[in-house]
Every structure is written in C-alpha cells, then in structure tokens.
Design an enzyme around this catalytic site. Structure first.
Site, PDB file in Angstrom:
ATOM      1  N   GLU A 159       2.010  -1.150   9.761  1.00  0.00           N
ATOM      2  CA  GLU A 159       0.572  -1.484   9.770  1.00  0.00           C
ATOM      3  C   GLU A 159      -0.237  -0.353  10.414  1.00  0.00           C
ATOM      4  O   GLU A 159      -1.252  -0.580  11.071  1.00  0.00           O
ATOM      5  CB  GLU A 159       0.317  -2.845  10.421  1.00  0.00           C
ATOM      6  CG  GLU A 159       1.028  -3.967   9.648  1.00  0.00           C
ATOM      7  CD  GLU A 159       0.479  -5.368   9.866  1.00  0.00           C
ATOM      8  OE1 GLU A 159      -0.647  -5.500  10.355  1.00  0.00           O
ATOM      9  OE2 GLU A 159       1.194  -6.320   9.509  1.00  0.00           O
ATOM     10  N   GLY A 160       0.234   0.887  10.229  1.00  0.00           N
ATOM     11  CA  GLY A 160      -0.452   2.074  10.767  1.00  0.00           C
ATOM     12  C   GLY A 160       0.158   2.487  12.091  1.00  0.00           C
ATOM     13  O   GLY A 160       0.231   1.684  13.027  1.00  0.00           O
ATOM     14  N   LEU A 163       0.848  -1.197   0.000  1.00  0.00           N
ATOM     15  CA  LEU A 163       0.000   0.000   0.000  1.00  0.00           C
ATOM     16  C   LEU A 163       0.888   1.252   0.000  1.00  0.00           C
ATOM     17  O   LEU A 163       0.724   2.150  -0.818  1.00  0.00           O
ATOM     18  CB  LEU A 163      -0.901  -0.024   1.253  1.00  0.00           C
ATOM     19  CG  LEU A 163      -1.778   1.193   1.511  1.00  0.00           C
ATOM     20  CD1 LEU A 163      -2.822   1.353   0.412  1.00  0.00           C
ATOM     21  CD2 LEU A 163      -2.484   1.065   2.869  1.00  0.00           C
ATOM     22  N   THR A 164       1.887   1.282   0.886  1.00  0.00           N
ATOM     23  CA  THR A 164       2.668   2.495   1.158  1.00  0.00           C
ATOM     24  C   THR A 164       3.495   2.959  -0.043  1.00  0.00           C
ATOM     25  O   THR A 164       4.103   2.155  -0.748  1.00  0.00           O
ATOM     26  CB  THR A 164       3.619   2.234   2.354  1.00  0.00           C
ATOM     27  OG1 THR A 164       2.842   1.745   3.436  1.00  0.00           O
ATOM     28  CG2 THR A 164       4.351   3.494   2.765  1.00  0.00           C
ATOM     29  N   ALA A 173       2.640   8.582   0.339  1.00  0.00           N
ATOM     30  CA  ALA A 173       1.410   8.007   0.905  1.00  0.00           C
ATOM     31  C   ALA A 173       1.764   7.002   1.992  1.00  0.00           C
ATOM     32  O   ALA A 173       1.861   5.801   1.744  1.00  0.00           O
ATOM     33  CB  ALA A 173       0.580   7.332  -0.193  1.00  0.00           C
ATOM     34  N   GLY A 208      20.044  -4.490  33.333  1.00  0.00           N
ATOM     35  CA  GLY A 208      21.171  -3.582  33.534  1.00  0.00           C
ATOM     36  C   GLY A 208      22.039  -3.521  32.283  1.00  0.00           C
ATOM     37  O   GLY A 208      21.528  -3.534  31.155  1.00  0.00           O
TER      38      GLY A 208
HETATM   39  C1  LIG Z   1      10.122  -2.036   8.388  1.00  0.00           C
HETATM   40  C2  LIG Z   1       8.872  -1.557   7.722  1.00  0.00           C
HETATM   41  C3  LIG Z   1       8.030  -2.475   7.112  1.00  0.00           C
HETATM   42  C4  LIG Z   1       6.882  -2.032   6.440  1.00  0.00           C
HETATM   43  N1  LIG Z   1       6.103  -2.944   5.757  1.00  0.00           N
HETATM   44  C5  LIG Z   1       5.107  -2.487   4.951  1.00  0.00           C
HETATM   45  C6  LIG Z   1       4.403  -3.388   4.083  1.00  0.00           C
HETATM   46  O1  LIG Z   1       4.665  -4.593   4.059  1.00  0.00           O
HETATM   47  N2  LIG Z   1       3.442  -2.872   3.265  1.00  0.00           N
HETATM   48  C7  LIG Z   1       3.125  -1.548   3.258  1.00  0.00           C
HETATM   49  O2  LIG Z   1       2.241  -1.151   2.487  1.00  0.00           O
HETATM   50  N3  LIG Z   1       3.759  -0.664   4.090  1.00  0.00           N
HETATM   51  C8  LIG Z   1       4.756  -1.106   4.912  1.00  0.00           C
HETATM   52  N4  LIG Z   1       5.431  -0.228   5.733  1.00  0.00           N
HETATM   53  C9  LIG Z   1       5.056   1.161   5.734  1.00  0.00           C
HETATM   54  C10 LIG Z   1       4.392   1.594   7.053  1.00  0.00           C
HETATM   55  O3  LIG Z   1       3.088   1.089   7.144  1.00  0.00           O
HETATM   56  C11 LIG Z   1       4.462   3.137   7.094  1.00  0.00           C
HETATM   57  O4  LIG Z   1       5.827   3.472   7.318  1.00  0.00           O
HETATM   58  C12 LIG Z   1       3.581   3.729   8.171  1.00  0.00           C
HETATM   59  O5  LIG Z   1       2.222   3.563   7.843  1.00  0.00           O
HETATM   60  C13 LIG Z   1       3.867   5.218   8.396  1.00  0.00           C
HETATM   61  O6  LIG Z   1       3.952   5.923   7.199  1.00  0.00           O
HETATM   62  P1  LIG Z   1       5.218   6.875   6.958  1.00  0.00           P
HETATM   63  O7  LIG Z   1       6.433   6.085   7.223  1.00  0.00           O
HETATM   64  O8  LIG Z   1       5.074   7.511   5.631  1.00  0.00           O
HETATM   65  O9  LIG Z   1       5.128   7.966   8.104  1.00  0.00           O
HETATM   66  P2  LIG Z   1       4.261   9.380   8.067  1.00  0.00           P
HETATM   67  O10 LIG Z   1       2.931   9.054   7.527  1.00  0.00           O
HETATM   68  O11 LIG Z   1       5.113  10.356   7.322  1.00  0.00           O
HETATM   69  O12 LIG Z   1       4.186   9.722   9.559  1.00  0.00           O
HETATM   70  C14 LIG Z   1       5.164  10.467  10.279  1.00  0.00           C
HETATM   71  C15 LIG Z   1       4.595  10.842  11.637  1.00  0.00           C
HETATM   72  O13 LIG Z   1       3.443  11.698  11.480  1.00  0.00           O
HETATM   73  C16 LIG Z   1       2.335  11.131  12.151  1.00  0.00           C
HETATM   74  N5  LIG Z   1       1.113  11.429  11.425  1.00  0.00           N
HETATM   75  C17 LIG Z   1       0.938  11.464  10.070  1.00  0.00           C
HETATM   76  N6  LIG Z   1      -0.336  11.756   9.783  1.00  0.00           N
HETATM   77  C18 LIG Z   1      -0.983  11.916  10.952  1.00  0.00           C
HETATM   78  C19 LIG Z   1      -2.318  12.204  11.325  1.00  0.00           C
HETATM   79  N7  LIG Z   1      -3.287  12.374  10.410  1.00  0.00           N
HETATM   80  N8  LIG Z   1      -2.622  12.295  12.636  1.00  0.00           N
HETATM   81  C20 LIG Z   1      -1.665  12.098  13.572  1.00  0.00           C
HETATM   82  N9  LIG Z   1      -0.391  11.815  13.294  1.00  0.00           N
HETATM   83  C21 LIG Z   1      -0.059  11.710  12.001  1.00  0.00           C
HETATM   84  C22 LIG Z   1       2.616   9.638  12.174  1.00  0.00           C
HETATM   85  O14 LIG Z   1       1.881   8.978  13.191  1.00  0.00           O
HETATM   86  C23 LIG Z   1       4.108   9.633  12.435  1.00  0.00           C
HETATM   87  O15 LIG Z   1       4.362   9.823  13.793  1.00  0.00           O
HETATM   88  C24 LIG Z   1       6.561  -0.660   6.436  1.00  0.00           C
HETATM   89  C25 LIG Z   1       7.409   0.259   7.087  1.00  0.00           C
HETATM   90  C26 LIG Z   1       8.557  -0.170   7.689  1.00  0.00           C
HETATM   91  C27 LIG Z   1       9.468   0.846   8.314  1.00  0.00           C
END
Ligand SMILES: Cc1cc2nc3c(=O)[nH]c(=O)nc-3n(C[C@H](O)[C@H](O)[C@H](O)COP(=O)(O)OP(=O)(O)OC[C@H]3O[C@@H](n4cnc5c(N)ncnc54)[C@H](O)[C@@H]3O)c2cc1C
Length: 383
Positions: free
Chosen positions: A363-364, A125-126, A130, A339
């Site tokens: 996963e969110g 998805l990511t 996005a 420790g």
């Molecule tokens: C090791 C790893 C494995 C992953 N595996 C998968 C996978 O298999 N498939 C897949 O699709 N994705 C995967 N992901 C992606 C993962 O789901 C996203 O990294 C995650 O959803 C956060 O998105 P972002 O990294 O763009 O952070 P951002 O969306 O940029 O968030 C940054 C910060 O802003 C906060 N924030 C953003 N919007 C809001 C809001 N509306 N309200 C409050 N706070 C907000 C977030 O909580 C966070 O603290 C993976 C990520 C990692 C690191």
C-alpha cells in the site's frame, strides 16, 4: 473531536474480540504451517459480518463509518496477520472502490454479495515495472464496440487466489500519462483473465499474493469504475482509505505484542527477579506503550476526519507511515523482550516480527509516504 463509539460498535467490538481469541487464534499455528486459512474460520467470519465492514447498510453492510471500522480492525489486527490481510484487503482496497466510485447498478450487482463474503474483493494496481512508480502501467484497455480488451500482467496482488471481483487499473490513453488510466471491475472467469504465479513470501502465510494475467480479456463497458481517465485518482482515494485501515490493524497487532510482553516479563525470572524488574526491560515496555497510545490517538483522529469527509491525503500517508514503523519497532522490541523465545517458531512473537515487515512496503512504501507528505506540505506552504 469525538471518538466515542456507538453502543452497537462497542458490543460488536467485544464480540469480534471474543471471536478472534476463541475461533481464530487457536488456528494460527495451523495457518502458518499449511499456508491456508481453514474454511470454517472464513464461514464463521461471514456470519460475524466481517466481510461487510466497508459496505453501506442499504447494500447489506454494517454502514459503520471509518471510526467504527478502525475500532473493529483493531481487534482483527490482533490475530494471525494472514487472516487479518485477507479481511483487510477485501474490506479495504478490495471493496472501497465500488463503494466510493461505483454507479448504482454496480453497487447493487456486487456489494450485497461482497458484504456477505460470497464475493471476495482484490485491488490490482502494481505491475512488474510499476511499483512505487504506479503511473508507469503497461496494462492496456482498448475500446472495441461496447467492450474493453485488456492486455497485461499485474503482480503481488493480495487475495488473487480467492478473489472474485478485482478493481483493476489499466491504460486507456497512453498519451495522457496518469490521466490516461481507467479503473475497471473485472470478474474472475471473464474470458482472457487468469491467475498466474503465486509468490512464496517471508510471512503473511495464508494470504496469497499472485499475478493477474490478461490476454485479450473482454470486459463489458459497463464495468468501467468511475470515469474514464480517472483511474489513478480513484486508486489514490482507495489507497488513502486503505492506509487508514491498515494503520488500525497495525495498532491491533502492536497491542497484541504488548499484551504478550506483559505476560512474559512478569513470569520470566532472571537474576532471581521477574525481568520487568530490570530497568532496561521496563523501559522497552514504556516505549512500546507510548508508541501504541500515540498511534491509537492518531488513527482515530484520521478516521474521524475521513467520516467528516475531509481530505486526508497527507494525514493518511503520515498514519500509514507511522503505523507501519511503530508495528515494526514494537515487533523488534517484543522479540528482544522474549529473548530466545522470541526467535522460536513455536511462539507467535517471531511470526508477528516477520509479518510486520510487509507493512512498510505494501500500500505504498514508507519512502513513498514521505514523498506524499512532503509534496502535500509543499502545496500547503506555497499557497
Ligand atoms: C505481500 C504483498 C502484497 C501486495 N498486495 C498488493 C495488492 O493487493 N495490490 C497491488 O496493487 N499491489 C500490491 N502489492 C505491491 C506493493 O504495493 C508494492 O510492492 C510496493 O508499492 C512497492 O513497489 P515495488 O515492490 O515495485 O518496489 P520499488 O518501487 O521497486 O521500490 C524499491 C525501493 O525503492 C524505493 N523507491 C522507489 N521509488 C522511490 C522514490 N520516488 N522515492 C523514494 N524511494 C523510492 C522504495 O521505497 C523501495 O525502498 C503487494 C506487495 C506485496 C509484497
């Protein structure tokens, strides 16, 4: 509520516990050092049926339902989290889409091989722009004859380097926002699809997250998963299921940390007594045990709701949030209780501490779970 496990599940749980302890744990340091899960572990995991946890019996899976799956995930969560994530992503977000939304032909084509572990699943998805804003996709799928032409880049995709079958969300109608997203089953090797950069991460060694690059990738129309325009709804359903499973694995990891703490506090002496005699240490153990018990009850309650076909959007978000936060708090206390040893790489506690951190993000994020919970509350209270 009845969380009683069938005898078959109890026996499988014991077998998996032994397998994890005897056949996976001994390789934990090697996985950490080499950032690779040895093939013999993968092959033995296939023999144990660990790739088939989500798949109905008629397609070669265990057909065990969510309560049974969580009972087994608890055991899988106890070992190296890179291994746990590989199995968790395949049996969770990587295969649930085909199980839940696939048509008969798709199920027959993919699920038996996925159950055997001959095909590994991933969920994409990511995208760079996005993450939390998951509907802001730029990957497009344009219909051309009986094919879709996919262009775009996904990133951070778990299992990308080993997966064969990807559940991919792409925009089929940009004018419709979330309702213009469609999910596709995309196979490794389809023309125009390649794996891009592999990330270097804080932890989860052995589990690889990488880019998926689609350049005029041709996907047959029959690989649309579910209905056109339902991709975002599908993603939410897949993630809700995945989140409950993740909580069960976090429960297993937390329990493993408590088990290690209980050994250490009775063996380690300071001021001429085992450190469990110091009330500050004993209270940390009490806090850990309490949080684990609450997480266990909540995990099985949500799993039971899933098996009854109840809507669990709010509860799965609560459970994902709580399970991840508990695992992080437990890992932090486990380091403190050990420790200096808790900070040393030769001992596993520091690895769980690093690996726990991702559970509040993928996963969110925890913040997004709170958004889901509060928006569900708003709906409930406006009725
Ligand atoms: C090791 C790893 C494995 C992953 N595996 C998968 C996978 O298999 N498939 C897949 O699709 N994705 C995967 N992901 C992606 C993962 O789901 C996203 O990294 C995650 O959803 C956060 O998105 P972002 O990294 O763009 O952070 P951002 O969306 O940029 O968030 C940054 C910060 O802003 C906060 N924030 C953003 N919007 C809001 C809001 N509306 N309200 C409050 N706070 C907000 C977030 O909580 C966070 O603290 C993976 C990520 C990692 C690191």
């Amino acid at each position: 509520m009845d969380f009683q496990l069938d005898e078959d599940i109890v026996s499988l749980k014991h077998n998996i516990r032994d397998f994890i302890k005897n056949e996976v744990d001994p390789f934990a340091m090697q996985i950490e050092d080499e950032d690779h899960i040895p093939n013999e572990i993968i092959e033995k995991s296939k023999e144990m049926g660990l790739f088939s946890l989500s798949i109905p019996e008629e397609y070669g899976g265990l057909g065990i339902g969510m309560v049974g799956k969580c009972a087994l995930y608890e055991e899988i969560g106890k070992t190296h989290n890179g291994y746990t994530t590989l199995i968790g992503a395949h049996t969770g977000i990587g295969s649930v889409g085909i199980v839940e939304m696939g048509n008969e032909e798709q199920k027959r084509k993919y699920l038996p091989a996925m159950a055997r572990g001959d095909l590994i699943g991933a969920f994409a998805l990511t995208e760079p722009q996005a993450g939390s804003h998951a509907t802001n996709l730029k990957t497009t799928a344009v219909k051309k004859g009986n094919k879709y032409i996919i262009n775009g880049t996904k990133h951070y995709i778990t299992n990308a380097t080993v997966a064969d079958v990807f559940t991919v969300m792409a925009v089929t109608d940009a004018s419709k926002g979330a309702k213009g997203i469609t999910s596709f089953i995309i196979e490794r090797g389809m023309p125009g699809f390649k794996i891009g950069a592999v990330e270097r991460k804080m932890g989860l060694r052995g589990s690889h997250s990488a880019e998926l690059v689609f350049e005029d990738c041709e996907v047959p129309e029959e690989n649309v998963l579910g209905e056109v325009g339902q991709g975002y709804v599908n993603a939410l359903k897949i993630l809700a299921n995945g989140r409950a499973g993740l909580a069960a694995r976090n429960l297993g990891s937390s329990q493993k940390l408590l088990d290690m703490c209980m050994v250490h506090v009775q063996e380690r002496e300071q001021f001429n007594v085992p450190i469990i005699e110091h009330q500050a240490v004993a209270h940390m153990l009490a806090d850990i045990a309490l949080e684990i018990e609450v997480l266990r009850s909540f995990t099985y309650r949500v799993a039971w709701m899933v098996d009854r076909g109840e809507k669990v959007i709010k509860e799965a978000a609560m459970l994902k949030l709580f399970g991840s936060e508990v695992y992080n708090r437990v890992a932090d206390k486990a380091v403190q209780i050990h420790g200096g040893l808790g900070y040393i790489k030769d001992f596993p506690v520091e690895r769980y501490y690093r690996d726990a951190r991702i559970t509040r993000i993928y996963e969110g994020t925890s913040e997004i779970q709170k958004n889901i919970i509060s928006s569900q509350l708003r709906k409930e209270y406006s009725k």
